[in-house]
Design an enzyme around this catalytic site. Structure first.
Site, PDB file in Angstrom:
ATOM      1  N   CYS A 128       7.732   0.699 116.541  1.00 42.93           N
ATOM      2  CA  CYS A 128       7.346   2.032 116.051  1.00 42.93           C
ATOM      3  C   CYS A 128       8.553   2.883 115.673  1.00 42.93           C
ATOM      4  O   CYS A 128       8.391   3.964 115.106  1.00 42.93           O
ATOM      5  CB  CYS A 128       6.499   2.747 117.089  1.00 42.93           C
ATOM      6  SG  CYS A 128       5.068   1.775 117.591  1.00 42.93           S
ATOM      7  N   HIS A 260       6.625   9.916 115.706  1.00 43.58           N
ATOM      8  CA  HIS A 260       5.735   8.757 115.677  1.00 43.58           C
ATOM      9  C   HIS A 260       4.386   9.151 116.277  1.00 43.58           C
ATOM     10  O   HIS A 260       4.326   9.786 117.333  1.00 43.58           O
ATOM     11  CB  HIS A 260       6.383   7.615 116.461  1.00 43.58           C
ATOM     12  CG  HIS A 260       5.439   6.491 116.742  1.00 43.58           C
ATOM     13  ND1 HIS A 260       4.625   5.949 115.773  1.00 43.58           N
ATOM     14  CD2 HIS A 260       5.156   5.830 117.901  1.00 43.58           C
ATOM     15  CE1 HIS A 260       3.900   4.991 116.315  1.00 43.58           C
ATOM     16  NE2 HIS A 260       4.188   4.905 117.597  1.00 43.58           N
ATOM     17  N   ASN A 291      -2.548   4.975 116.132  1.00 44.13           N
ATOM     18  CA  ASN A 291      -1.123   4.629 116.110  1.00 44.13           C
ATOM     19  C   ASN A 291      -0.916   3.454 115.150  1.00 44.13           C
ATOM     20  O   ASN A 291      -1.300   2.326 115.452  1.00 44.13           O
ATOM     21  CB  ASN A 291      -0.690   4.266 117.539  1.00 44.13           C
ATOM     22  CG  ASN A 291       0.762   3.835 117.644  1.00 44.13           C
ATOM     23  OD1 ASN A 291       1.392   3.498 116.647  1.00 44.13           O
ATOM     24  ND2 ASN A 291       1.288   3.835 118.859  1.00 44.13           N
TER      25      ASN A 291
END
Ligand code: ACO
Length: 335
Positions: A128, A260, A291
Site C-alpha cells: 500500500c 492511503h 482499501n
C-alpha cells in the site's frame, strides 16, 4: 578522474529543474459490493464493518476487469488529463501487490498497449506504500533529467489474494486502478519524500505461503490489523508531519490530506494528530471504495478533484503505508 554527463533530457527542463503532477486518472470496477453481501462469510455485521473501518461499500472486479485492463484505463485517463502523448513517456512505474503473473512485468505490457514505445517500464512491489514510492522515483527521474515524463500506475485486484472467509481482511480490501503523469516544471510541484521500511513488523502483513510451495493450497494474505493500526499512529503519523515540514507547508495551509485509504478511523486520527484545520479537505474514498492498496491514493485524489473538494494548484499531503512494514509520504501540488 573522468566524468560523465548525467542528464539525458536537460533540454526539457529536467536537470536542475523541477517536477510536478500533470494529470490524474482512475478506474473503478463496475460491481458495487455492499457490506451486507460479505457478512455471512465472515460472521460480521454491516454496523461492525462501518463502525470499525468506515467502509460502506467497495468495488470487486469482474473476470474481464484484469489488472492490465484496469491499469490501461486509468493510465489512458491520466495521459488525457495531462495532455501528454504516450510517445512522450520515458518511464512507466507500476505499483501492485496483487499481480499473480510475475513475469513479464505488467508495466511493460501496459506501456506496449498504450503505444509508449520510448518508455522503459518497471514493476514496483511495496504494497500500500507503492504509489508514493513510485511518485518519488518518478520525481527524481524527471528532476535528474533521465526522463521527460513518467507514468505512475497503481493497480490492484486484492480479491485475488484476500480470502473471502478471512474475518480480519475480507471486508477491507477491494479492486481498482489509479494513475498519474509526472513531468518537468519550472517550480517545485513534488516535495521531498519521507520514507522508511521496518522489517521488524514483516509478520504483521504477509502471505500464508509462497506460490507453488503448499501442495496445491493457494496462498492468501493475512494481516494483524490491530498491530498495523498502532504502527500507523506511532510511526506513520509523525512521518506525515515530517513530510509537511520538509516541503515547508504548514498544516493550516494544506489544501488536501490524502493518506492511503486503509481505514477511516486511521485517516481521522492522523488528520487530528497533524493538527489539520477546516480548510484542509480530507480524503474519505475508503467509505465507497474500501482499501485498494497501491491504487487508493490516486483514486482518492481523483474523487477530491472531481467533487471540487480540492482544486488545481492546491497542495496535498500523500501518505502511503502498508506491508513491509513500509511507508512513503510527500507533499504535491495538484494539477
Ligand atoms: N466482524 C465482527 N467482529 C470482528 C471482525 C469482523 N469482521 N473481525 C474481528 N472482530 C472482532 C474481534 O474478534 C474482536 O473481538 P473481541 O474484542 O471479543 O476480541 C473485536 O472485533 C475487535 O477486533 P480488532 O481486530 O481489535 O478490531 P479493530 O478495531 O482493530 O479493527 C481492522 C480491525 C479494521 C482490521 C483495523 O485493525 C485496521 O483497519 N487495521 C489497519 C489495517 C491497515 O492499515 N493495513 C495496512 C495497509 S494494507 C496493506 O498494506 C495491504
Amino acid at each position: 578522474m573522468r566524468t560523465v554527463r548525467t542528464a539525458r533530457h536537460a533540454d526539457t527542463g529536467g536537470a536542475g529543474g523541477h517536477s510536478r503532477i500533470l494529470g490524474i486518472g482512475g478506474y473503478r470496477p463496475w460491481r458495487v459490493v455492499a457490506n451486507t453481501e460479505l457478512c455471512a462469510a465472515i460472521d460480521s455485521t454491516d454496523e461492525w464493518i462501518e463502525t470499525r473501518s468506515g467502509i460502506r461499500e467497495r468495488r470487486f472486479a469482474a473476470p474481464d476487469e484484469t489488472l492490465h485492463s484496469m491499469a490501461l484505463a486509468a493510465a489512458g485517463k491520466a495521459l488525457a488529463a495531462a495532455g501528454v502523448d504516450p510517445r512522450e513517456i520515458d518511464l512507466v512505474v507500476l505499483a501492485s501487490m496483487s499481480q499473480l503473473d510475475q513475469t513479464p512485468p505488467l508495466s511493460v505490457r501496459v506501456a506496449q498497449a498504450l503505444g509508449a514505445r520510448a518508455a522503459a517500464a518497471i514493476d514496483l512491489s511495496a504494497a500500500c506504500a507503492g504509489f508514493c514510492h513510485a511518485i518519488a522515483i518518478a520525481s527524481d527521474a524527471v528532476r535528474a533529467g533521465s526522463a521527460r515524463n513518467v507514468l505512475v500506475i497503481g493497480a490492484e485486484r486484492m480479491t485475488d489474494i484476500v480470502e473471502r472467509t478471512d474475518r480480519g481482511s475480507a471486508f477491507l480490501f477491494a479492486d481498482g486502478a489509479g494513475a498519474m503523469v509526472v513531468g518537468s516544471a519550472a517550480a517545485p510541484g513534488i516535495g521531498p519524500v519521507v520514507r522508511r521500511a521496518d522489517g521488524a513488523y514483516s509478520e504483521a502483513l504477509r502471505m500464508t505461503a509462497p506460490w507453488g510451495d503448499s501442495a496445491g493450497a493457494r496462498p492468501w494474505m493475512r494481516m494483524d490489523g490491530r498491530r498495523i493500526f498502532r504502527w500507523a499512529m506511532d510511526e506513520v503519523a509523525p512521518a506525515a508531519a515530517e513530510a509537511l515540514r520538509a516541503a515547508d507547508v504548514s498544516p493550516a495551509d494544506l489544501g488536501a490530506f490524502v493518506p492511503h485509504q486503509a481505514n477511516l478511523r486511521i485517516i481521522d486520527l492522523m488528520a487530528e494528530r497533524l493538527g489539520l484545520g477546516p480548510r484542509t479537505a480530507v480524503a474519505q474514498d475508503v467509505v465507497r471504495m474500501g482499501n485498494t492498496s497501491a491504487a487508493s491514493i490516486p483514486l482518492a485524489l481523483e474523487t477530491l478533484l472531481a467533487e471540487g473538494q480540492a482544486g488545481s494548484g492546491d497542495t496535498a499531503l500523500l501518505v502511503g503505508f502498508g506491508a513491509g512494514l513500509n511507508y512513503a509520504a510527500q507533499v504535491v501540488v495538484l494539477p
